[in-house]
Design a protein around this motif. Structure first.
Motif, PDB file in Angstrom:
ATOM      1  N   GLU A  20     -11.467   7.635  -5.442  1.00 18.73           N
ATOM      2  CA  GLU A  20     -12.483   6.812  -4.768  1.00 18.73           C
ATOM      3  C   GLU A  20     -11.993   5.411  -4.434  1.00 18.73           C
ATOM      4  OE1 GLU A  20     -12.834   8.549  -7.622  1.00 18.73           O
ATOM      5  OE2 GLU A  20     -14.063   7.442  -9.085  1.00 18.73           O
ATOM      6  N   ASP A  21     -10.789   5.055  -4.882  1.00 19.17           N
ATOM      7  CA  ASP A  21     -10.188   3.783  -4.498  1.00 19.17           C
ATOM      8  C   ASP A  21      -9.495   3.878  -3.141  1.00 19.17           C
ATOM      9  OD1 ASP A  21      -9.228   3.377  -7.921  1.00 19.17           O
ATOM     10  OD2 ASP A  21     -10.893   2.381  -6.893  1.00 19.17           O
ATOM     11  N   THR A  22      -9.412   5.071  -2.597  1.00 17.31           N
ATOM     12  CA  THR A  22      -8.773   5.259  -1.302  1.00 17.31           C
ATOM     13  C   THR A  22      -9.501   4.464  -0.227  1.00 17.31           C
ATOM     14  OG1 THR A  22      -7.915   7.456  -1.852  1.00 17.31           O
ATOM     15  CG2 THR A  22      -8.213   6.946   0.487  1.00 17.31           C
ATOM     16  N   ALA A  23      -8.756   3.612   0.480  1.00 16.85           N
ATOM     17  CA  ALA A  23      -9.343   2.744   1.496  1.00 16.85           C
ATOM     18  C   ALA A  23      -8.244   1.927   2.150  1.00 16.85           C
ATOM     19  CB  ALA A  23     -10.366   1.803   0.871  1.00 16.85           C
ATOM     20  N   VAL A  24      -8.615   1.215   3.200  1.00 20.58           N
ATOM     21  CA  VAL A  24      -7.750   0.173   3.746  1.00 20.58           C
ATOM     22  C   VAL A  24      -8.121  -1.123   3.027  1.00 20.58           C
ATOM     23  CG1 VAL A  24      -7.042  -1.121   5.779  1.00 20.58           C
ATOM     24  CG2 VAL A  24      -7.576   1.319   5.977  1.00 20.58           C
ATOM     25  N   TYR A  25      -7.125  -1.776   2.468  1.00 16.69           N
ATOM     26  CA  TYR A  25      -7.340  -3.000   1.717  1.00 16.69           C
ATOM     27  C   TYR A  25      -6.949  -4.201   2.574  1.00 16.69           C
ATOM     28  CZ  TYR A  25      -8.320  -0.432  -2.536  1.00 16.69           C
ATOM     29  OH  TYR A  25      -8.916   0.377  -3.474  1.00 16.69           O
TER      30      TYR A  25
ATOM     31  N   THR B 273      -3.850  -2.826   4.650  1.00 19.73           N
ATOM     32  CA  THR B 273      -2.818  -1.911   4.156  1.00 19.73           C
ATOM     33  C   THR B 273      -3.517  -0.701   3.530  1.00 19.73           C
ATOM     34  OG1 THR B 273      -0.826  -1.729   2.775  1.00 19.73           O
ATOM     35  CG2 THR B 273      -2.610  -3.087   1.902  1.00 19.73           C
ATOM     36  N   GLN B 274      -3.032   0.473   3.873  1.00 22.37           N
ATOM     37  CA  GLN B 274      -3.676   1.707   3.425  1.00 22.37           C
ATOM     38  C   GLN B 274      -3.269   2.050   2.003  1.00 22.37           C
ATOM     39  OE1 GLN B 274      -5.888   3.908   5.170  1.00 22.37           O
ATOM     40  NE2 GLN B 274      -6.051   4.837   3.131  1.00 22.37           N
ATOM     41  N   VAL B 275      -4.275   2.347   1.201  1.00 22.59           N
ATOM     42  CA  VAL B 275      -4.060   2.860  -0.151  1.00 22.59           C
ATOM     43  C   VAL B 275      -4.716   4.236  -0.216  1.00 22.59           C
ATOM     44  CG1 VAL B 275      -4.616   2.599  -2.594  1.00 22.59           C
ATOM     45  CG2 VAL B 275      -3.928   0.608  -1.239  1.00 22.59           C
ATOM     46  N   THR B 276      -3.931   5.240  -0.568  1.00 25.74           N
ATOM     47  CA  THR B 276      -4.438   6.594  -0.684  1.00 25.74           C
ATOM     48  C   THR B 276      -4.137   7.129  -2.074  1.00 25.74           C
ATOM     49  OG1 THR B 276      -4.056   6.995   1.673  1.00 25.74           O
ATOM     50  CG2 THR B 276      -4.388   8.925   0.272  1.00 25.74           C
ATOM     51  N   VAL B 277      -5.176   7.575  -2.768  1.00 22.58           N
ATOM     52  CA  VAL B 277      -5.032   8.094  -4.120  1.00 22.58           C
ATOM     53  C   VAL B 277      -5.363   9.578  -4.107  1.00 22.58           C
ATOM     54  CG1 VAL B 277      -5.675   7.845  -6.529  1.00 22.58           C
ATOM     55  CG2 VAL B 277      -5.728   5.849  -5.016  1.00 22.58           C
ATOM     56  N   SER B 278      -4.398  10.387  -4.457  1.00 21.20           N
ATOM     57  CA  SER B 278      -4.609  11.836  -4.466  1.00 21.20           C
ATOM     58  C   SER B 278      -5.067  12.289  -5.848  1.00 21.20           C
ATOM     59  CB  SER B 278      -3.316  12.553  -4.081  1.00 21.20           C
ATOM     60  OG  SER B 278      -2.305  12.281  -5.026  1.00 21.20           O
ATOM     61  N   SER B 279      -5.877  13.326  -5.849  1.00 23.14           N
ATOM     62  CA  SER B 279      -6.411  13.830  -7.124  1.00 23.14           C
ATOM     63  C   SER B 279      -5.496  14.862  -7.736  1.00 23.14           C
ATOM     64  CB  SER B 279      -7.794  14.435  -6.902  1.00 23.14           C
ATOM     65  OG  SER B 279      -7.723  15.442  -5.929  1.00 23.14           O
TER      66      SER B 279
ATOM     67  N   SER C 205      -0.413   3.439 -10.315  1.00 21.42           N
ATOM     68  CA  SER C 205      -0.576   2.002 -10.075  1.00 21.42           C
ATOM     69  C   SER C 205       0.072   1.587  -8.763  1.00 21.42           C
ATOM     70  CB  SER C 205       0.067   1.199 -11.211  1.00 21.42           C
ATOM     71  OG  SER C 205      -0.550   1.462 -12.452  1.00 21.42           O
ATOM     72  N   LEU C 206      -0.461   0.542  -8.190  1.00 24.12           N
ATOM     73  CA  LEU C 206       0.117  -0.107  -7.020  1.00 24.12           C
ATOM     74  C   LEU C 206      -0.129  -1.603  -7.143  1.00 24.12           C
ATOM     75  CD1 LEU C 206      -1.018   2.132  -3.997  1.00 24.12           C
ATOM     76  CD2 LEU C 206       1.326   1.863  -4.837  1.00 24.12           C
ATOM     77  N   ARG C 207       0.743  -2.385  -6.498  1.00 28.11           N
ATOM     78  CA  ARG C 207       0.508  -3.819  -6.427  1.00 28.11           C
ATOM     79  C   ARG C 207       0.553  -4.245  -4.969  1.00 28.11           C
ATOM     80  NH1 ARG C 207       3.669  -9.131  -8.826  1.00 28.11           N
ATOM     81  NH2 ARG C 207       5.169  -8.609  -7.184  1.00 28.11           N
ATOM     82  N   LEU C 208      -0.548  -4.820  -4.525  1.00 29.43           N
ATOM     83  CA  LEU C 208      -0.636  -5.329  -3.164  1.00 29.43           C
ATOM     84  C   LEU C 208      -0.260  -6.804  -3.157  1.00 29.43           C
ATOM     85  CD1 LEU C 208      -4.011  -3.744  -1.984  1.00 29.43           C
ATOM     86  CD2 LEU C 208      -1.710  -2.750  -1.971  1.00 29.43           C
ATOM     87  N   SER C 209       0.389  -7.220  -2.069  1.00 33.03           N
ATOM     88  CA  SER C 209       0.761  -8.616  -1.892  1.00 33.03           C
ATOM     89  C   SER C 209       0.227  -9.121  -0.561  1.00 33.03           C
ATOM     90  CB  SER C 209       2.286  -8.773  -1.909  1.00 33.03           C
ATOM     91  OG  SER C 209       2.843  -8.337  -3.122  1.00 33.03           O
ATOM     92  N   CYS C 210      -0.130 -10.381  -0.538  1.00 32.94           N
ATOM     93  CA  CYS C 210      -0.620 -11.020   0.684  1.00 32.94           C
ATOM     94  C   CYS C 210       0.020 -12.404   0.750  1.00 32.94           C
ATOM     95  CB  CYS C 210      -2.133 -11.116   0.658  1.00 32.94           C
ATOM     96  SG  CYS C 210      -2.827 -12.114   2.002  1.00 32.94           S
ATOM     97  N   THR C 211       0.909 -12.592   1.710  1.00 29.02           N
ATOM     98  CA  THR C 211       1.591 -13.864   1.853  1.00 29.02           C
ATOM     99  C   THR C 211       1.002 -14.639   3.024  1.00 29.02           C
ATOM    100  OG1 THR C 211       3.625 -12.942   0.929  1.00 29.02           O
ATOM    101  CG2 THR C 211       3.826 -14.977   2.198  1.00 29.02           C
ATOM    102  N   ALA C 212       0.654 -15.889   2.746  1.00 27.52           N
ATOM    103  CA  ALA C 212       0.009 -16.731   3.750  1.00 27.52           C
ATOM    104  C   ALA C 212       1.021 -17.663   4.421  1.00 27.52           C
ATOM    105  CB  ALA C 212      -1.102 -17.551   3.098  1.00 27.52           C
TER     106      ALA C 212
ATOM    107  N   GLY D 177       0.818  -1.200   0.000  1.00 28.18           N
ATOM    108  CA  GLY D 177       0.000   0.000   0.000  1.00 28.18           C
ATOM    109  C   GLY D 177       0.853   1.252   0.000  1.00 28.18           C
ATOM    110  N   GLY D 178       0.193   2.386  -0.137  1.00 26.75           N
ATOM    111  CA  GLY D 178       0.924   3.640  -0.124  1.00 26.75           C
ATOM    112  C   GLY D 178       0.116   4.779  -0.697  1.00 26.75           C
ATOM    113  N   LEU D 179       0.808   5.866  -0.984  1.00 26.21           N
ATOM    114  CA  LEU D 179       0.198   7.067  -1.558  1.00 26.21           C
ATOM    115  C   LEU D 179       0.575   7.153  -3.026  1.00 26.21           C
ATOM    116  CD1 LEU D 179      -1.213   9.846  -1.304  1.00 26.21           C
ATOM    117  CD2 LEU D 179       1.014  10.770  -0.602  1.00 26.21           C
ATOM    118  N   VAL D 180      -0.416   7.365  -3.870  1.00 19.13           N
ATOM    119  CA  VAL D 180      -0.178   7.442  -5.302  1.00 19.13           C
ATOM    120  C   VAL D 180      -1.097   8.498  -5.911  1.00 19.13           C
ATOM    121  CG1 VAL D 180      -1.843   5.628  -5.852  1.00 19.13           C
ATOM    122  CG2 VAL D 180       0.075   6.050  -7.405  1.00 19.13           C
TER     123      VAL D 180
END
Length: 115
Positions: A88-93, A109-115, A17-24, A9-12
């Motif tokens: 509008e994609d800004t959220a905790v994923y 993970t926080q994703v923040t999209v600035s306009s 674009s961002l790529r989230l990963s989830c390791t089990a 996650g992060g600020l974009v």
């Protein structure tokens, strides 16, 4: 017990674009369903993308054509590639997996999209 660790996650800026990963902690092949949810401030948690046991990917209408869910069994990891991000994609994923009748969630993970 299943442990899920998310990253990416992060600020974009809008359009980025961002790529989230989830390791089990266990092989992802043992899960009935893997997926990603998100929760924006003041809103309910919603499904973003999932892969059920059928292997057929499901996407929320709002992200179709922009987000892609995938999994790498060798890495025990589920990914969410997010392109053309919008404010509008800004959220905790949250990463989500289901095995049998049990569901497990990542820490978010926080994703923040600035306009």
């Amino acid at each position: 017990q299943v442990h899920l660790v998310e990253s990416g996650g992060g600020l974009v800026q809008s359009g980025g674009s961002l790529r989230l990963s989830c390791t089990a902690s266990v092989p992802i092949g043992s899960f009935n369903t893997v997926g990603w949810y998100r929760q924006a401030p003041g809103k309910q948690r919603e499904s973003v993308a999932t892969i059920p046991h059928t292997g057929i990917e499901n996407y929320a209408e709002s992200v179709k054509g922009r987000f892609t869910i995938s999994r790498d069994s060798a890495q025990n990891t589920v990914f969410l590639q997010m392109n053309n991000l919008k404010p509008e994609d800004t959220a905790v994923y949250y990463c989500y997996v289901k095995i049998g009748l049990r569901s497990y969630w990542g820490q978010g993970t926080q994703v923040t999209v600035s306009s």
